[in-house]
Write an enzyme that holds these catalytic residues in place. Structure first.
Site, PDB file in Angstrom:
ATOM      1  N   LEU A 129       0.835  -1.202   0.000  1.00  0.00           N
ATOM      2  CA  LEU A 129       0.000   0.000   0.000  1.00  0.00           C
ATOM      3  C   LEU A 129       0.871   1.254   0.000  1.00  0.00           C
ATOM      4  O   LEU A 129       0.513   2.277  -0.583  1.00  0.00           O
ATOM      5  CB  LEU A 129      -0.906  -0.013   1.239  1.00  0.00           C
ATOM      6  CG  LEU A 129      -1.888   1.142   1.413  1.00  0.00           C
ATOM      7  CD1 LEU A 129      -2.955   1.090   0.325  1.00  0.00           C
ATOM      8  CD2 LEU A 129      -2.543   1.076   2.794  1.00  0.00           C
ATOM      9  N   SER A 131       5.356   2.550   0.607  1.00  0.00           N
ATOM     10  CA  SER A 131       6.744   2.153   0.831  1.00  0.00           C
ATOM     11  C   SER A 131       7.562   3.389   1.168  1.00  0.00           C
ATOM     12  O   SER A 131       7.474   4.402   0.472  1.00  0.00           O
ATOM     13  CB  SER A 131       7.306   1.474  -0.422  1.00  0.00           C
ATOM     14  OG  SER A 131       8.657   1.117  -0.244  1.00  0.00           O
ATOM     15  N   ILE A 134      12.109   3.498   5.836  1.00  0.00           N
ATOM     16  CA  ILE A 134      12.249   2.664   7.027  1.00  0.00           C
ATOM     17  C   ILE A 134      11.376   1.416   6.949  1.00  0.00           C
ATOM     18  O   ILE A 134      11.770   0.341   7.392  1.00  0.00           O
ATOM     19  CB  ILE A 134      11.883   3.469   8.299  1.00  0.00           C
ATOM     20  CG1 ILE A 134      12.811   4.681   8.457  1.00  0.00           C
ATOM     21  CG2 ILE A 134      11.945   2.590   9.543  1.00  0.00           C
ATOM     22  CD1 ILE A 134      14.248   4.345   8.719  1.00  0.00           C
ATOM     23  N   GLN A 136       7.570  -0.700   5.128  1.00  0.00           N
ATOM     24  CA  GLN A 136       6.655  -0.933   4.008  1.00  0.00           C
ATOM     25  C   GLN A 136       5.332  -1.427   4.579  1.00  0.00           C
ATOM     26  O   GLN A 136       5.311  -2.109   5.604  1.00  0.00           O
ATOM     27  CB  GLN A 136       7.271  -1.974   3.073  1.00  0.00           C
ATOM     28  CG  GLN A 136       6.514  -2.208   1.780  1.00  0.00           C
ATOM     29  CD  GLN A 136       7.394  -2.886   0.742  1.00  0.00           C
ATOM     30  OE1 GLN A 136       8.350  -2.285   0.245  1.00  0.00           O
ATOM     31  NE2 GLN A 136       7.086  -4.141   0.430  1.00  0.00           N
ATOM     32  N   VAL A 137       4.219  -1.076   3.917  1.00  0.00           N
ATOM     33  CA  VAL A 137       2.884  -1.385   4.438  1.00  0.00           C
ATOM     34  C   VAL A 137       2.132  -2.271   3.454  1.00  0.00           C
ATOM     35  O   VAL A 137       2.081  -1.982   2.253  1.00  0.00           O
ATOM     36  CB  VAL A 137       2.088  -0.089   4.701  1.00  0.00           C
ATOM     37  CG1 VAL A 137       0.659  -0.406   5.118  1.00  0.00           C
ATOM     38  CG2 VAL A 137       2.775   0.757   5.769  1.00  0.00           C
ATOM     39  N   ASP A 287       4.882  14.223  14.859  1.00  0.00           N
ATOM     40  CA  ASP A 287       5.164  14.027  13.431  1.00  0.00           C
ATOM     41  C   ASP A 287       3.881  14.239  12.633  1.00  0.00           C
ATOM     42  O   ASP A 287       3.499  13.416  11.805  1.00  0.00           O
ATOM     43  CB  ASP A 287       5.725  12.618  13.203  1.00  0.00           C
ATOM     44  CG  ASP A 287       6.430  12.482  11.860  1.00  0.00           C
ATOM     45  OD1 ASP A 287       6.776  13.516  11.268  1.00  0.00           O
ATOM     46  OD2 ASP A 287       6.626  11.343  11.401  1.00  0.00           O
TER      47      ASP A 287
END
Length: 549
Positions: A129, A131, A134, A136-137, A287
């Site tokens: 979904l 990248s 650090i 990736q999803v 953040d």
């Protein structure tokens, strides 16, 4: 240093020289051995003399990869250190990297779960979904209840790559400290250490999950902020599993307007959420850039924020919160002497600071802001200008305040993007005044005194002896303090110079050896080794003697 680290260091130095970053250091600050090293081993010319310094730094970081890109992004928020022009150049850095192979992602996930993916999930999507540098999803559904979830997995070997680059950054920062001296305003070693804390926190996904759980609990019944549910039993250092959300990116104003979102209320709620997190909960999302904030598609007239990525969170001490609130109130009351006193009382600047000079410096910076209407004054820029002024008076870096200032700038920028007429002062002032009343009101003071009474009663008999001992100690200390400090500083200067020469000599000898083994041209190879040996002798002879300071 390993051979791999040396090759990386060589690449970093070549890139820096290719973009002429060494030209940004004043020549009077560069010692002869630096120039000898630069011209005997690296004969590259600056290929970007036509570009300004900020753009050159941005291009170099872009070429050096994700760790340096994230460092540049962090530097772009440090406007107390950098000029606006440099900060704006670095803010353009994009953390975009190609996804890694889905087979590797599957293997990493199964290692963390200690079981096949199919044991826990259905419909695992091999196409990521998202990248980033650090992690990736990937998306999937939980086998146990069919809930839609996302899996966030760290990139392979990212920890080793980050730590290797951090080591090089620390060495470069130490070198810059040596060149610039101890009184320099930039303090590169502190900046790199701040970045180390931030990025190492992002490498621990379990910590991110725990932060998200805490923030979710703080706003569990809120109609202003929603934090996705974390499946804690499936969260580890390198993998987390969370509820998948459906929302509109907060930066997509067109989509928000199309669904009839109350943008004025949405902007005001953003400001209220920030002050609630800071002053009520003492735990704020640090953040909050637009990529981490969404808006629910439900109830557009009563808009709900959705917050993601809780890897970086901030906290303040009770004293910091009080001084911060008083600072804002003093600014809007144009009480510049009180601002100067607060910075000294808080310990952010030295107690020896000239209050009158500090007050005048604050007045020069802040008074012109009142030429604008109150609703156009930026809280974030007020804080930024105060920090910049305080740094001229040797303000000690406060990482928690840097995070807060960065977050406040994000929130303000976001709020005014959504609703340009947003009056932050009108929204925040009642909150700050109420909080101050709760902290310093008579009832609160009485409760604090009551709480401390048993302790004071127990230690009161010791007070006269403690006063006498401290006065005696102070007299003895003042006699030797100046002499000790002078000797210590001289010892440290010798140690820094010696260490730099020894490290440089080792790098030169190793690089020369590598070039010989690779059948490279002989004169730079042996020249490098010869220069390295000469620098080693100088470094060894200049080391401080091993005796008590």
């Amino acid at each position: 240093m390993t051979a791999k680290n040396i090759r990386r260091a060589y690449h970093v130095i070549r890139t820096a020289l290719h973009y002429g970053l060494d030209d940004l250091i004043p020549s009077k600050l560069t010692p002869w051995y630096f120039k000898l090293f630069r011209y005997s081993f690296f004969w590259l010319r600056n290929q970007h003399k036509d570009k300004v310094g900020g753009e050159r730094l941005k291009l170099a970081m872009q070429e050096l990869g994700p760790v340096y890109i994230k460092f540049g992004q962090m530097l772009s928020t440090r406007r107390d250190l950098l000029s606006d022009e440099w900060a704006e150049e670095l803010a353009m850095l994009q953390d975009r990297v190609p996804p890694f192979d889905s087979a590797i992602a599957r293997a990493s996930i199964e290692t963390e779960l200690n079981a096949p993916i199919e044991s826990y999930f259905n419909d695992f999507d091999d196409i990521p979904l998202a990248s980033a540098s650090i992690s990736q999803v990937h998306t999937a559904t939980l086998k146990s209840n069919g809930a839609a979830v996302v899996l966030k997995i760290l990139r392979p070997d990212v920890e080793q790559k980050v730590h290797a680059d951090l080591l090089l950054m620390s060495q470069a920062a130490d070198f810059l400290e040596t060149l610039l001296g101890t009184n320099n305003r930039l303090r590169p070693a502190e900046v790199v250490e701040d970045y180390r804390t931030t990025i190492e926190g992002e490498l621990n996904l379990k910590l991110e999950a725990l932060n998200a759980i805490k923030l979710r609990n703080n706003f569990i019944d809120s109609n202003a902020l929603y934090i996705p549910y974390m499946y804690e039993e499936l969260c580890f250092t390198r993998l987390i599993v969370m509820e998948r959300i459906d929302g509109i990116p907060v930066s997509d104003k067109v989509a928000l307007e199309a669904q009839g979102t109350n943008l004025k209320l949405l902007a005001e709620r953003g400001v209220e959420l920030f002050f609630t997190q800071v002053f009520r909960d003492n735990f704020f999302h640090a953040d909050m850039h637009p990529g981490n904030i969404f808006v629910s598609r439900e109830h557009p007239n009563d808009p709900l924020y959705i917050g993601l990525d809780c890897g970086i969170m901030g906290t303040l001490t009770e004293e910091d919160k009080r001084y911060l609130a008083e600072n804002f109130l003093a600014f809007f009351n144009r009480d510049y002497r009180r601002i100067a006193q607060l910075y000294i009382e808080s310990g952010w600047v030295s107690p020896d600071t000239d209050v009158a000079a500090f007050e005048q410096a604050v007045k020069v910076v802040c008074e012109p802001m009142f030429n604008k209407p109150l609703d156009e004054i930026s809280f974030g820029h007020v804080l930024l200008e105060l920090f910049r002024t305080a740094r001229r008076f040797d303000m000690v870096v406060q990482p928690q305040l840097v995070l807060l200032e960065k977050t406040l700038l994000y929130i303000e920028g976001l709020g005014r993007q959504l609703y340009p007429q947003l009056d932050l002062w009108q929204t925040a002032k009642p909150f700050l005044e109420q909080w101050m009343a709760e902290q310093v009101g008579p009832k609160v003071m009485a409760a604090k005194v009551k709480q401390k009474l048993p302790y004071w009663a127990e230690h009161l008999p010791e007070l006269p002896e403690l006063i006498y001992d401290n006065l005696k100690m102070g007299r003895n200390l003042s006699k030797n303090q100046n002499n000790l400090l002078d000797r210590y500083l001289k010892h440290q200067q010798k140690a820094h110079k010696s260490n730099y020469l020894l490290i440089t000599s080792a790098i030169l000898v190793i690089c020369g050896t590598i070039l010989i083994n690779q059948d490279a041209t002989l004169w730079p190879s042996y020249g490098s080794i010869g220069t390295g040996i000469a620098l080693w002798v100088l470094g060894w002879r200049s080391r401080p003697k091993n005796r008590k300071i």
